[in-house]
Design a protein around this motif. Sequence first.
Motif, mmCIF file in Angstrom:
data_model
loop_
_atom_site.group_PDB
_atom_site.id
_atom_site.type_symbol
_atom_site.label_atom_id
_atom_site.label_comp_id
_atom_site.label_asym_id
_atom_site.label_seq_id
_atom_site.Cartn_x
_atom_site.Cartn_y
_atom_site.Cartn_z
ATOM 1 N N LEU B 95 0.823 -1.212 0.000
ATOM 2 C CA LEU B 95 0.000 0.000 0.000
ATOM 3 C C LEU B 95 0.854 1.259 0.000
ATOM 4 N N SER B 96 1.895 1.278 0.837
ATOM 5 C CA SER B 96 2.672 2.522 0.921
ATOM 6 C C SER B 96 3.445 2.747 -0.373
ATOM 7 N N THR B 97 3.954 1.655 -0.963
ATOM 8 C CA THR B 97 4.645 1.828 -2.239
ATOM 9 C C THR B 97 3.677 2.339 -3.298
ATOM 10 N N LEU B 98 2.522 1.689 -3.350
ATOM 11 C CA LEU B 98 1.521 2.128 -4.332
ATOM 12 C C LEU B 98 1.162 3.580 -4.115
ATOM 13 N N SER B 99 1.033 3.962 -2.854
ATOM 14 C CA SER B 99 0.608 5.337 -2.601
ATOM 15 C C SER B 99 1.666 6.324 -3.053
ATOM 16 N N SER B 100 2.926 6.003 -2.805
ATOM 17 C CA SER B 100 3.930 6.982 -3.227
ATOM 18 C C SER B 100 4.035 7.012 -4.747
ATOM 19 N N LEU B 101 3.913 5.846 -5.366
ATOM 20 C CA LEU B 101 3.924 5.825 -6.834
ATOM 21 C C LEU B 101 2.707 6.560 -7.378
ATOM 22 N N SER B 211 9.909 -3.599 -0.540
ATOM 23 C CA SER B 211 9.451 -2.309 -1.057
ATOM 24 C C SER B 211 10.329 -1.860 -2.214
ATOM 25 N N GLY B 212 11.630 -2.204 -2.121
ATOM 26 C CA GLY B 212 12.535 -1.837 -3.199
ATOM 27 C C GLY B 212 12.133 -2.507 -4.505
ATOM 28 N N VAL B 213 11.856 -3.802 -4.417
ATOM 29 C CA VAL B 213 11.453 -4.521 -5.630
ATOM 30 C C VAL B 213 10.138 -3.979 -6.169
ATOM 31 N N LEU B 214 9.204 -3.766 -5.236
ATOM 32 C CA LEU B 214 7.903 -3.225 -5.659
ATOM 33 C C LEU B 214 8.051 -1.875 -6.341
ATOM 34 N N THR B 215 8.861 -1.011 -5.698
ATOM 35 C CA THR B 215 9.048 0.322 -6.264
ATOM 36 C C THR B 215 9.624 0.211 -7.658
ATOM 37 N N LEU B 216 10.619 -0.640 -7.772
ATOM 38 C CA LEU B 216 11.260 -0.797 -9.066
ATOM 39 C C LEU B 216 10.253 -1.258 -10.115
ATOM 40 N N VAL B 217 9.539 -2.328 -9.788
ATOM 41 C CA VAL B 217 8.558 -2.860 -10.746
ATOM 42 C C VAL B 217 7.476 -1.828 -11.044
ATOM 43 N N GLY B 218 6.993 -1.203 -9.964
ATOM 44 C CA GLY B 218 5.938 -0.206 -10.132
ATOM 45 C C GLY B 218 6.393 0.949 -10.985
ATOM 46 N N TYR B 353 10.864 9.903 -12.352
ATOM 47 C CA TYR B 353 11.055 8.463 -12.207
ATOM 48 C C TYR B 353 12.453 8.051 -12.610
ATOM 49 N N SER B 354 12.858 8.531 -13.772
ATOM 50 C CA SER B 354 14.152 8.057 -14.267
ATOM 51 C C SER B 354 15.267 8.518 -13.346
ATOM 52 N N PHE B 357 15.344 6.227 -10.410
ATOM 53 C CA PHE B 357 15.292 4.830 -10.796
ATOM 54 C C PHE B 357 16.395 4.011 -10.165
ATOM 55 N N SER B 358 17.570 4.584 -10.123
ATOM 56 C CA SER B 358 18.705 3.792 -9.661
ATOM 57 C C SER B 358 18.669 3.555 -8.170
ATOM 58 N N ARG B 359 17.903 4.373 -7.461
ATOM 59 C CA ARG B 359 17.974 4.224 -6.010
ATOM 60 C C ARG B 359 17.568 2.835 -5.533
ATOM 61 N N PRO B 360 16.431 2.317 -5.971
ATOM 62 C CA PRO B 360 16.109 0.956 -5.513
ATOM 63 C C PRO B 360 17.145 -0.065 -5.924
ATOM 64 N N ILE B 361 17.737 0.087 -7.114
ATOM 65 C CA ILE B 361 18.744 -0.882 -7.538
ATOM 66 C C ILE B 361 19.942 -0.833 -6.605
ATOM 67 N N MET B 362 20.363 0.380 -6.287
ATOM 68 C CA MET B 362 21.513 0.538 -5.398
ATOM 69 C C MET B 362 21.200 -0.006 -4.022
#
Lengths: 579, 656
Positions: B95-101, B211-218, B353-354, B357-362
Amino acid sequence: MNRYWKYVKPYLPAFIIGPILMIVEVIGEVVMPLLLSEIIDQGIIGGRGISYIITMGITMVITALVMMAGGVGGAYFAVKASSGFANDLRKDLFRKIQEFSFKNIDQYSTGSLITRLTNDITQVQNMLQMMLRLALRAPGMLIGALIMAFILNLKLALVIFNIIPLLALAIYFIMKLAFPRFKLMQQKLDALNTVTQENLINIRVVKSFVREGYEQDKFSQANRDLKESTINALKVVIFTMPAVMLAMNVTTLAVVWFGGKQVIVGSMSAGVLTAFVNYVAQILISLMFVSMIILNSSRAFASAKRIDEVLCTEIDLTDAYAANKDLTIQAGKVEFRNVYFKYYKNNEKWVLEDINLVIEPGETVGIIGSTGSGKSSLVQLIPRLYDVDRGEVLVDDVNVKDFSLYNLRSGVGIVLQKNVLFAGSIIENLKWGDEAADDNTVYQFAEIAQAHGFITSFNEGYGTELGQGGVNVSGGQKQRLCIARTLLKRPKVLILDDSTSAVDTATEAKIRAGFKNELPGTTKIIIAQRISSVIDADKIVVIDDGKIVGIGSHSELLQSCEAYTEIYYSQMDKKVTAS
Amino acid sequence: MSRLSEGRKEELLRRYGSDPENSFGGPGRIKAGKLKKRPGGFGGPGGFGGPGGPRGQGAIGGGKPKNAGATINRLLAYIGRDKVKLPVVFGFVLLSTLSSLGGSYLLRPIINNLVAEASLTVKLNNLLLGILLMAGIYSVGVICTYLQQKIMIGVSQNSLIRIREELFGKIQKLPLKYHDTHTHGDLMSRFTNDLESVGEMLNNTLPQIFSGVLTLVGTIILMFVTNWILAMVIVITVPLLFCAGGLIGKQSRKYYKAQQQALGAVNGYIEEMVTGQKVIKVFCHETRTVEEFQFLSDNLRQKQIKAQFFGGIMGPVMGNLSQISYSLSAAIGGILCLTANFDLGGLTIFTNYSRHFSRPIMELSMHMNVIFSALAGAERVFEVMDETPETADPTDVIAISAATNPVTGARMVKGEVTLKDVTFGYIPEKTILKKINVHAQPGQKIAFVGSTGAGKTTITNLINRFYEVESGQILIDWIDIKQIGKDSLRGNIAMVLQDTHLFSGTVRENIRYGRLDATDDEVVTAAKVAWAHSFIERLPQGYDTVLEGDGANLSQGERQLLNIARAAISKAPILILDEATSSVDTRTEKHIERGMDQLMKDRTTFVIAHRLSTVRNADQIIVLEHGEIIEQGTHEELLALRGRYYQLYTGAVELD
């Protein structure tokens, strides 16, 4: 804190360049949204077309590359500076500890000295690195983004400016609440570790008294305490993230609202609004970084303080005022004149009181007395392991304080009660007495110490490794190795502090014979528990409760000294006389 | 400038540099022991220092797990009942990831609305609507973040408590052999360093990875939704990002290993030298030691620079690679706005977004390190837990008790101890005891004398069933001790060992350890028997004085007197004294004699002593040599024999 400047100075260029390169990154980060807004305002809305956009795009890419170079360079210099600082500090700390007198060493426990050299230095180094990389970056970003915001649109910037103090205040309160809780958590963690470690060391006692259940309960309690204090501390900290998010969101909403209205009426461009939204994020994230730095730095400051404590310790025993630094010990005469001594200056009771004693060169002197009577303290004054409080100790009629410590300790060899050998081969350990000795000399002295025999019985002989992965030697063997090591020094005065307690008497007699025959010119001072160890000495000194209560030969003392007689009879059967 | 030869340098590194897979210790001091121990670790009481002890760079993880999958499963088991909370947590994270996205996506229509062709009031209303919507979504996100963290703390702390509890419990059950062959430092390291990394993983990493994976995918999905052309451009840069991250990570791990070894060398050297500091001073070895340390420290610095550099550039490199993709999306997006009717709002959010983008990967790659070291740590913890415990008693064991110590349901014993043809060795090749036969009537005092390694302490290890006899039997009142429950057996044997082992706590508590239900008066009586009462009274708070680790504030002799008091208070019918007064001088020992006689009254006592004066009045003196009994009898009988005992007694008063 001035002391730390010394460690910064050699790396000053790195200390300066590092953060500057970081600023390059910061400037880049601040400039990027600006370039984007240019693209929007000029390129799209303004109609300057594709070529303009492409130029801007290339500018942005170049900026990004410059930022990367800045960031990488900054990291490099940060690492160089912090590791250099820590390395110098570590070496200095170690050197300082090497200068410590026995008294200084007693002041700090071994464990705490080790922690200061390892854990504490690491904390300081990590903190320093983090500071070099973030300390300029986070505030820099904060200030940079704020400035940009103000330049772009004053009114909107004021919106941000109003919210920030509130957030800062919130974070401050959270931290303030959290600190004492973290401290408590740390204490509970220490308590848990203590319970665990004691249990491991005392496992035999635990098992033999069948206290496993009791210990488990003790542990559970400490475990629960730790859990509660941890949750207590973390409970507060978890407000941080939501607080920042809330601030960020509210600010974004406010910016979009007020900014949006301005765009609608045409007093602000859409591009600027876009940039603003970006800046809001930057500002708030940097605030969070700043608070993180503050939280982590408290631990590092505590470590820095502990390191400072050691570096500031006054060395209370130096040879800086020695009058005759070149003098070496020739004859080996030892004299105590009206000596008074105690370890703790605040204690009322003297450990040694009114000691007067003359030991002629080449004499063998035995020192005997009950535990705690002051025997070890007495002999440790000769090589100045401790200094007298009153009176003088003289070697060769010169006050020991007038020799250089090196010459004094080369001429006075002492085998301490607590025997320590180091990781290495047997011959390496023995050569601590004389680095330059050739093998035959080593064997010779090992023989006198009755160690040669068992050493050669090992597979690798003198090359046998002691310590990790090597052989463990028995108590008696260790003592003999330590004696051999000291003999190699060829000291003029040889002191043995209960160094044959684990050696059986037959072997001990051989050692004493060896001393008599091979080291006739050496003054030998032997402290022992057993009368049999000192019975052949030229004279025996009896110490009781810090005072000399008898000096003489064995038979003389049996007649005249009550303490001696008591000791003698407590060790011997009255019917069987000693041979 | 340095006088260190190349050979010596190599040797220093080899000798003190530890295996980086293992804990951060180095070689310890040499301990004279009867068993071969692996020295090392953090030293004894007081030597531990600080939570977690001397640690290396804790930031980057250490060690790779051998079987990650199995370990993960096992770890998850500890979450136990809290497992039901996990879906809730992940729900909140979702939910929190979705909300921020979602909230950020809303900017698109809002901004588009601002520049659209519409009346002022319409625009204003839409703006208001948009803001309200965003506000709603954001609040959901904030609340979810808070709740998710709160629940996670409870889950991870509960799991940690369980693991700790179990590890401790398992260690209690380990046979003494394990403790004699592993250092405390090693075990402690598993409790502290290893569990700490597991805790860190449970606390922070799991939800953040999710959350990192979700953010990335989202984010990727949203990017595609916003503008698929641009998204394609960005997606092409993803492999580049992963590549860079992987390369840097690989280099960083390689140099990290070297750094850890250098660190181990420094730490090991420090431990040994500081512990032996006084010897260094006596031999004027300071200069040489400083030189060697400088070499090791400089070596560490070199390795550190490389390791930390690669660790440190992950951020700038990854972050700025995404700046490049930001620039690309800005430029290409701008062009699309002009040519393909891409809306301004879309451009705004896409660039956002772009950029991020790298933040979740890092973060994911950093988390990977944490996970690796946590799993490696968990494996070491499980290793200990999986050790064979002391064999549990079979169900038909006998419980025994004495008249002084009656226990309902237990068989009464008088304390007659027999050793029949007992043979034993700690290791198969080396037999310590060969067919020993001893018989002690209840209340008798049996003394063992002999040189080091003759087997005296070993006998006590066997009577207590710390180790089991290889062949032969030990019987109490003619019951084979193998049939007696271990707890019952040990509860009826009181031991006083040469090494004092006191606990943190008051003097009173330490004495009471011998019998938990003893009254305060009984504590004082026991102290008097041990001749300890007078010195205890002289302590600052008397019996309530708190002893620091192993009684560091007392002298060695005083500690032993407490040891004796502890045994005195227990009512066990069998008493074992192993060098109980070796650190006490002979005069004090004479004072204790009366107390010791009191201690031994009505108890079957086994005494091991170097000081023959203590064994003179024993009912039987047994002389051991190389694991065999060579002489046996009373003091007078043995003297008359003019054998080994006679030699030892007349020529000597102590033994090797």
